[in-house]
Design a protein around this motif. Sequence first.
Motif, PDB file in Angstrom:
ATOM      1  N   ALA A  57      33.661  43.818  54.237  1.00  0.00           N
ATOM      2  CA  ALA A  57      33.473  42.261  54.373  1.00  0.00           C
ATOM      3  C   ALA A  57      33.292  42.060  52.777  1.00  0.00           C
ATOM      4  N   ILE A  58      32.472  42.987  52.123  1.00  0.00           N
ATOM      5  CA  ILE A  58      32.019  42.746  50.643  1.00  0.00           C
ATOM      6  C   ILE A  58      33.436  43.439  49.853  1.00  0.00           C
ATOM      7  N   THR A  59      34.076  44.336  50.579  1.00  0.00           N
ATOM      8  CA  THR A  59      35.302  44.865  49.726  1.00  0.00           C
ATOM      9  C   THR A  59      36.338  43.652  49.788  1.00  0.00           C
ATOM     10  N   ASP A  60      36.425  42.999  50.709  1.00  0.00           N
ATOM     11  CA  ASP A  60      37.426  42.092  50.855  1.00  0.00           C
ATOM     12  C   ASP A  60      37.196  40.627  50.013  1.00  0.00           C
ATOM     13  N   VAL A  61      35.978  40.521  49.847  1.00  0.00           N
ATOM     14  CA  VAL A  61      35.681  39.461  48.803  1.00  0.00           C
ATOM     15  C   VAL A  61      35.914  39.933  47.226  1.00  0.00           C
ATOM     16  N   ILE A  62      35.612  41.177  47.014  1.00  0.00           N
ATOM     17  CA  ILE A  62      35.943  41.796  45.635  1.00  0.00           C
ATOM     18  C   ILE A  62      37.555  41.640  45.486  1.00  0.00           C
ATOM     19  N   THR A  63      38.482  42.055  46.609  1.00  0.00           N
ATOM     20  CA  THR A  63      39.776  41.958  46.128  1.00  0.00           C
ATOM     21  C   THR A  63      40.318  40.757  46.488  1.00  0.00           C
ATOM     22  N   GLY A  64      39.830  39.581  47.021  1.00  0.00           N
ATOM     23  CA  GLY A  64      40.037  38.255  47.286  1.00  0.00           C
ATOM     24  C   GLY A  64      40.862  38.025  48.239  1.00  0.00           C
ATOM     25  N   GLN A  65      40.639  39.087  49.607  1.00  0.00           N
ATOM     26  CA  GLN A  65      41.180  38.840  50.695  1.00  0.00           C
ATOM     27  C   GLN A  65      40.561  37.714  51.381  1.00  0.00           C
ATOM     28  N   ILE A  66      39.261  37.535  51.286  1.00  0.00           N
ATOM     29  CA  ILE A  66      38.638  36.381  51.631  1.00  0.00           C
ATOM     30  C   ILE A  66      38.055  35.770  50.346  1.00  0.00           C
ATOM     31  N   GLN A  67      37.392  34.757  50.533  1.00  0.00           N
ATOM     32  CA  GLN A  67      36.991  34.137  49.129  1.00  0.00           C
ATOM     33  C   GLN A  67      35.564  34.105  48.888  1.00  0.00           C
ATOM     34  N   PHE A  68      34.621  34.115  49.996  1.00  0.00           N
ATOM     35  CA  PHE A  68      33.275  34.315  49.738  1.00  0.00           C
ATOM     36  C   PHE A  68      32.420  34.723  51.016  1.00  0.00           C
ATOM     37  N   MET A  69      31.258  34.987  50.928  1.00  0.00           N
ATOM     38  CA  MET A  69      30.229  35.333  51.772  1.00  0.00           C
ATOM     39  C   MET A  69      29.059  35.194  51.260  1.00  0.00           C
ATOM     40  N   PHE A  70      27.926  35.205  52.364  1.00  0.00           N
ATOM     41  CA  PHE A  70      26.592  35.141  51.860  1.00  0.00           C
ATOM     42  C   PHE A  70      25.850  36.752  52.219  1.00  0.00           C
ATOM     43  N   ASN A  71      25.222  37.231  51.369  1.00  0.00           N
ATOM     44  CA  ASN A  71      24.480  38.526  51.731  1.00  0.00           C
ATOM     45  C   ASN A  71      23.465  38.856  50.805  1.00  0.00           C
ATOM     46  N   SER A  72      22.559  39.785  51.045  1.00  0.00           N
ATOM     47  CA  SER A  72      21.057  40.106  50.612  1.00  0.00           C
ATOM     48  C   SER A  72      21.466  40.390  48.967  1.00  0.00           C
ATOM     49  N   PRO A  73      20.387  40.429  48.159  1.00  0.00           N
ATOM     50  CA  PRO A  73      20.973  40.697  46.822  1.00  0.00           C
ATOM     51  C   PRO A  73      20.877  42.286  46.714  1.00  0.00           C
ATOM     52  N   SER A  74      20.133  43.006  47.736  1.00  0.00           N
ATOM     53  CA  SER A  74      20.302  44.197  47.661  1.00  0.00           C
ATOM     54  C   SER A  74      21.654  44.572  48.113  1.00  0.00           C
ATOM     55  N   ALA A  75      22.457  44.094  48.803  1.00  0.00           N
ATOM     56  CA  ALA A  75      23.821  44.463  49.243  1.00  0.00           C
ATOM     57  C   ALA A  75      24.830  44.358  48.068  1.00  0.00           C
ATOM     58  N   VAL A  76      24.578  43.116  47.347  1.00  0.00           N
ATOM     59  CA  VAL A  76      25.780  42.762  46.608  1.00  0.00           C
ATOM     60  C   VAL A  76      25.359  42.975  45.041  1.00  0.00           C
ATOM     61  N   GLY A  77      24.020  43.025  44.531  1.00  0.00           N
ATOM     62  CA  GLY A  77      23.531  43.130  43.235  1.00  0.00           C
ATOM     63  C   GLY A  77      24.414  43.852  42.613  1.00  0.00           C
TER      64      GLY A  77
END
Length: 253
Positions: free
Chosen positions: A120-140
């Motif tokens: 999910a994080i990878t697909d937000v980075i590449t723009g396959q999806i536009q956003f998500m909520f996640n913990s600071p430790s996961a996306v920091g």
Amino acid sequence: ASGMIGAEQVAKSAPDGYTLLANSSIHVIVPSLFTKMTYDPVRDFAPITVASSSPLMLVVTPALPVKNIKGFIALAKARPGDLSFGSSGSGSSTHLTAELLKSVTGTNMVHVPYKGQGQAITDVITGQIQFMFNSPSAVGEFIKAGRLRTLGITSEKRLPQWPEVPTFVETGFKDMTTGSWYGFWAPAKTPAAVVTRLHSEIVRIVNLPDVRQRIIDMGGEPIANSSADFDAFQKAELARWAKIVKQANIEVK
């Protein structure tokens, strides 16, 4: 199984203080997601304390033309049903927080469930999806590297380790105070003296300087509240998420 296997074992264990449940906020969310459960998450347990909580960050793909929470919401309203968000699975905190945002702001955005947060994080980075909520430790680290843009955080106050990230509260969305929290329970009917002793020891450990710092370094907040406060909080959380699950018509298959 969303923590239900372990919870069932603890619910059936002797109430002697030797078998405890350590679980996340999913403990009071599962009754809204599953029609058949073998235990009651409130009645069958004695709450001890919330050890810590972790707010969630709203992160977007850098290509999205928004720089703040209000701009994001304005874009979502201008493009109903066009923005999509990922989660680590239906009914997860990353999913329900986005559903809460939809409810609070009256926006229409599409949920894309994943089997885990990594893709999910990878697909937000590449723009396959536009956003998500996640913990600071996961996306920091992705934020620091410029691969994700964070617009806000669901804590009541700004995190000291992320002082530049505004809260939804200060942006005018007080109902967006949420996140994942982690607590300890004993089986129901555990003697009050035993619960008190367990509470005292867990709170002492959570407040050790190195433990507190470790929680903070991971983007969390040490809590260590009273058993009574935990009981009131978990009941409020159960009702809160039941409403969101019903509004969003969420089903876990």
